[in-house]
Design a protein around this motif. Structure first.
Motif, PDB file in Angstrom:
ATOM      1  N   ARG A  28       0.750  -1.263   0.085  1.00 49.99           N
ATOM      2  CA  ARG A  28      -0.014  -0.095  -0.044  1.00 49.99           C
ATOM      3  C   ARG A  28       0.980   1.223  -0.090  1.00 49.99           C
ATOM      4  O   ARG A  28       2.012   1.068   0.374  1.00 49.99           O
ATOM      5  CB  ARG A  28      -1.030   0.305   1.272  1.00 49.99           C
ATOM      6  N   GLY A  33      -2.693  10.949   6.215  1.00 50.93           N
ATOM      7  CA  GLY A  33      -3.214  10.449   7.520  1.00 50.93           C
ATOM      8  C   GLY A  33      -2.164   9.614   8.006  1.00 50.93           C
ATOM      9  O   GLY A  33      -2.394   8.343   8.062  1.00 50.93           O
ATOM     10  N   GLU A  34      -1.137  10.166   8.429  1.00 49.41           N
ATOM     11  CA  GLU A  34       0.214   9.468   8.867  1.00 49.41           C
ATOM     12  C   GLU A  34       0.205   9.319  10.832  1.00 49.41           C
ATOM     13  O   GLU A  34       0.081  10.428  11.191  1.00 49.41           O
ATOM     14  CB  GLU A  34       1.350   9.978   8.622  1.00 49.41           C
ATOM     15  N   HIS A  35       0.404   8.170  10.978  1.00 49.24           N
ATOM     16  CA  HIS A  35       0.405   7.883  12.579  1.00 49.24           C
ATOM     17  C   HIS A  35      -1.033   8.160  13.070  1.00 49.24           C
ATOM     18  O   HIS A  35      -1.073   8.144  14.202  1.00 49.24           O
ATOM     19  CB  HIS A  35       1.545   8.353  13.306  1.00 49.24           C
ATOM     20  N   ASP A  37      -3.618   6.112  12.534  1.00 49.06           N
ATOM     21  CA  ASP A  37      -4.615   4.940  12.620  1.00 49.06           C
ATOM     22  C   ASP A  37      -4.458   4.500  14.182  1.00 49.06           C
ATOM     23  O   ASP A  37      -5.394   3.849  14.543  1.00 49.06           O
ATOM     24  CB  ASP A  37      -4.009   3.599  11.813  1.00 49.06           C
ATOM     25  N   TYR A  38      -3.312   4.416  14.909  1.00 51.59           N
ATOM     26  CA  TYR A  38      -3.154   3.871  16.106  1.00 51.59           C
ATOM     27  C   TYR A  38      -3.709   4.927  17.167  1.00 51.59           C
ATOM     28  O   TYR A  38      -3.969   4.748  18.158  1.00 51.59           O
ATOM     29  CB  TYR A  38      -1.906   3.325  16.746  1.00 51.59           C
ATOM     30  N   CYS A 169       2.257  -2.012  15.211  1.00 52.00           N
ATOM     31  CA  CYS A 169       1.476  -1.020  14.236  1.00 52.00           C
ATOM     32  C   CYS A 169      -0.033  -0.931  14.573  1.00 52.00           C
ATOM     33  O   CYS A 169      -0.516  -1.492  15.301  1.00 52.00           O
ATOM     34  CB  CYS A 169       1.732  -1.984  12.932  1.00 52.00           C
ATOM     35  N   GLY A 170      -0.341  -0.137  13.759  1.00 49.14           N
ATOM     36  CA  GLY A 170      -2.034   0.162  13.575  1.00 49.14           C
ATOM     37  C   GLY A 170      -2.597  -0.773  12.534  1.00 49.14           C
ATOM     38  O   GLY A 170      -2.067  -1.925  12.223  1.00 49.14           O
ATOM     39  N   MET A 172      -4.192   0.009   9.534  1.00 47.35           N
ATOM     40  CA  MET A 172      -4.077   0.793   8.212  1.00 47.35           C
ATOM     41  C   MET A 172      -3.621  -0.373   7.168  1.00 47.35           C
ATOM     42  O   MET A 172      -4.436  -0.703   6.099  1.00 47.35           O
ATOM     43  CB  MET A 172      -3.358   2.026   7.926  1.00 47.35           C
ATOM     44  N   ASP A 173      -2.270  -0.872   7.256  1.00 44.77           N
ATOM     45  CA  ASP A 173      -1.734  -1.278   6.053  1.00 44.77           C
ATOM     46  C   ASP A 173      -2.282  -2.829   5.938  1.00 44.77           C
ATOM     47  O   ASP A 173      -2.492  -3.248   4.627  1.00 44.77           O
ATOM     48  CB  ASP A 173      -0.343  -1.772   6.672  1.00 44.77           C
ATOM     49  N   TYR A 222       9.037   4.462  16.486  1.00 45.30           N
ATOM     50  CA  TYR A 222       7.486   4.343  16.340  1.00 45.30           C
ATOM     51  C   TYR A 222       7.025   3.911  17.508  1.00 45.30           C
ATOM     52  O   TYR A 222       5.547   4.626  17.910  1.00 45.30           O
ATOM     53  CB  TYR A 222       7.266   3.252  15.421  1.00 45.30           C
ATOM     54  N   GLY A 333       5.790   5.341   7.942  1.00 43.94           N
ATOM     55  CA  GLY A 333       5.761   5.332   9.154  1.00 43.94           C
ATOM     56  C   GLY A 333       7.132   6.337   9.347  1.00 43.94           C
ATOM     57  O   GLY A 333       7.225   6.863  10.603  1.00 43.94           O
TER      58      GLY A 333
HETATM   59  C1  GLA Z   1       3.407   1.793   9.549  1.00 46.30           C
HETATM   60  C2  GLA Z   1       2.462   1.213  10.347  1.00 46.30           C
HETATM   61  C3  GLA Z   1       0.887   1.618  10.314  1.00 46.30           C
HETATM   62  C4  GLA Z   1       0.853   3.460  10.529  1.00 46.30           C
HETATM   63  C5  GLA Z   1       1.900   3.984   9.587  1.00 46.30           C
HETATM   64  C6  GLA Z   1       2.025   5.544   9.944  1.00 46.30           C
HETATM   65  O1  GLA Z   1       3.114   1.618   8.259  1.00 46.30           O
HETATM   66  O2  GLA Z   1       2.188  -0.256  10.066  1.00 46.30           O
HETATM   67  O3  GLA Z   1      -0.346   0.998  11.181  1.00 46.30           O
HETATM   68  O4  GLA Z   1       0.843   3.529  11.731  1.00 46.30           O
HETATM   69  O5  GLA Z   1       3.322   3.376  10.100  1.00 46.30           O
HETATM   70  O6  GLA Z   1       1.019   6.083   9.332  1.00 46.30           O
END
Ligand code: GLA
Length: 380
Positions: A28, A33-35, A37-38, A169-170, A172-173, A222, A333
């Motif tokens: 992806r 919209g960075e960081h 998601d969590y 991680c959140g 999103m990915d 992170y 990230g």
């Molecule tokens: C990494 C994490 C995602 C998200 C991005 C930052 O890709 O895996 O969950 O937090 O960083 O947006």
């Protein structure tokens, strides 16, 4: 989209029979919209036409036998009855982790023979690992007809990463890898996991520039960012930064460190930019998209402090070429990785030539560039 290897032939050579199934899950790129998601916020990613492929056959026993074509044909076997994290085994921990979380809901799961290959650049912030996790879940679903939705697959992949691989991680990915839609970007609410799609403009291409800066300290930085965000939310008395507005932040400013204040300001403003970008893109307002992506980059650089000088430089020179006709920002990230640009199709070669001409001379690094299209997710 094409694979590096002839997967079916390699599978047959290793296991002595043709694969029963071959499945694929994409990597992806996040447009904005960075960081967030969590922090229960919003993200706006696109599944890309680079991915992970798995060819597989079912087994009667509980053995997993995996051949990794991109790791010199390395082959790993383990039993579903004895899954341990192996510190030295990089790629196979993803297989172990996904099996472990699947066993949590399906204790009778049977084994499989699999061969894997992928073309998502690794360690570049384009989610090669999420695409691998989602591909693994999809492979088990297809082999054994499991009742697993795309959202379930994303949550399982994230859980494998959080609890087994060791990265917090959140969502999103994994979610975009599972549920992305061809030709469209996805606005995802990371609290409710509801999402909606919007078409990407025909006039623009998605260009990804990999800085090839080795991403150092990614996991530790992170996790530090996550903690700082939680601290900010606690001080403001909200469940997550998603629930805070700038006025609330200003009210609590005296109670927080300057760093926590800036981290929270990034998340609060980035959430709003992400929603604004969705509407701007729907309305065909590229000038607004351009402005929002520029602001997002500045916020990541100044407030969230996740960019590095070579990345800032790529953004600066591409922004000079694009003006208001397109957008550019760091994606993923941070601490290296990639820049994403929405570029008018007739300006793509100019953008690529500019980076080619200036980046190496100015920074000593050599970029890689990919022109991407929005691909279909593995479960969509
Ligand atoms: C990494 C994490 C995602 C998200 C991005 C930052 O890709 O895996 O969950 O937090 O960083 O947006």
């Amino acid at each position: 989209m094409s694979q590096h290897y002839d997967l079916a032939a390699a599978f047959e050579k290793a296991f002595g029979l043709a694969p029963a199934i071959t499945i694929q899950a994409p990597g992806r790129v996040n447009l904005i919209g960075e960081h967030t998601d969590y922090n229960d916020g919003f993200v706006f990613p696109v599944a890309i036409n680079f991915g992970t492929w798995i060819a597989a056959t079912p087994r009667e026993d509980r053995i997993i036998d995996v051949l990794a074509l991109d790791y010199g044909g390395e082959r790993v076997q383990f039993s579903l009855d004895q899954i341990e994290h192996v510190d030295t085994a990089t790629w196979s921990n993803y297989v172990r982790g996904v099996c472990k979380v699947l066993l949590g809901i399906l204790p009778d799961l049977k084994g499989a023979n699999l061969a894997v290959t992928g073309n998502v650049p690794q360690g570049a912030g384009l989610s090669s690992s999420a695409s691998f996790e989602v591909a693994l879940v999809k492979m088990f679903k297809s082999l054994y007809n499991l009742d697993v939705t795309g959202v379930d697959a994303a949550l399982l992949g994230q859980k494998a990463e959080n609890t087994f691989v060791g990265c917090s991680c959140g969502i999103m990915d994994q979610l975009i890898s599972a549920m992305g839609k061809q030709g469209e970007a996805m606005l995802l609410d990371c609290r409710s996991l509801e999402f909606q799609y919007t078409p990407l403009p025909d006039s623009h291409a998605i260009v990804i520039i990999n800085s090839n800066v080795k991403r150092g300290l990614v996991d530790s930085e992170y996790n530090v960012r996550r903690k700082q965000c939680e601290e900010g939310a606690n001080i403001m008395g909200v469940t997550a930064l998603r629930d805070a507005e700038l006025s609330l932040l200003e009210q609590h400013k005296p109670a927080m460190s300057k760093t926590v204040y800036r981290r929270a300001r990034h998340i609060i403003t980035e959430n709003q930019r992400t929603l604004d970008m969705y509407y701007a893109l729907r309305a065909g307002r590229i000038d607004k998209v351009s402005e929002l992506m520029a602001q997002s980059h500045i916020s990541m650089r100044e407030d969230f402090e996740i960019t590095v000088p070579p990345i800032d430089y790529i953004v600066e020179i591409i922004d000079d070429v694009l003006g208001k006709e397109g957008g550019v920002r760091m994606t993923g990230g941070g601490f290296g990785g990639c820049v994403v640009a929405l570029v008018p199709k007739n300006r793509v070669s100019q953008v690529m030539e500019t980076v080619d001409k200036l980046y190496h001379t100015h920074t000593g690094f050599k970029q890689s560039m990919y022109i991407c299209s929005a691909a279909q997710g593995a479960f969509a």
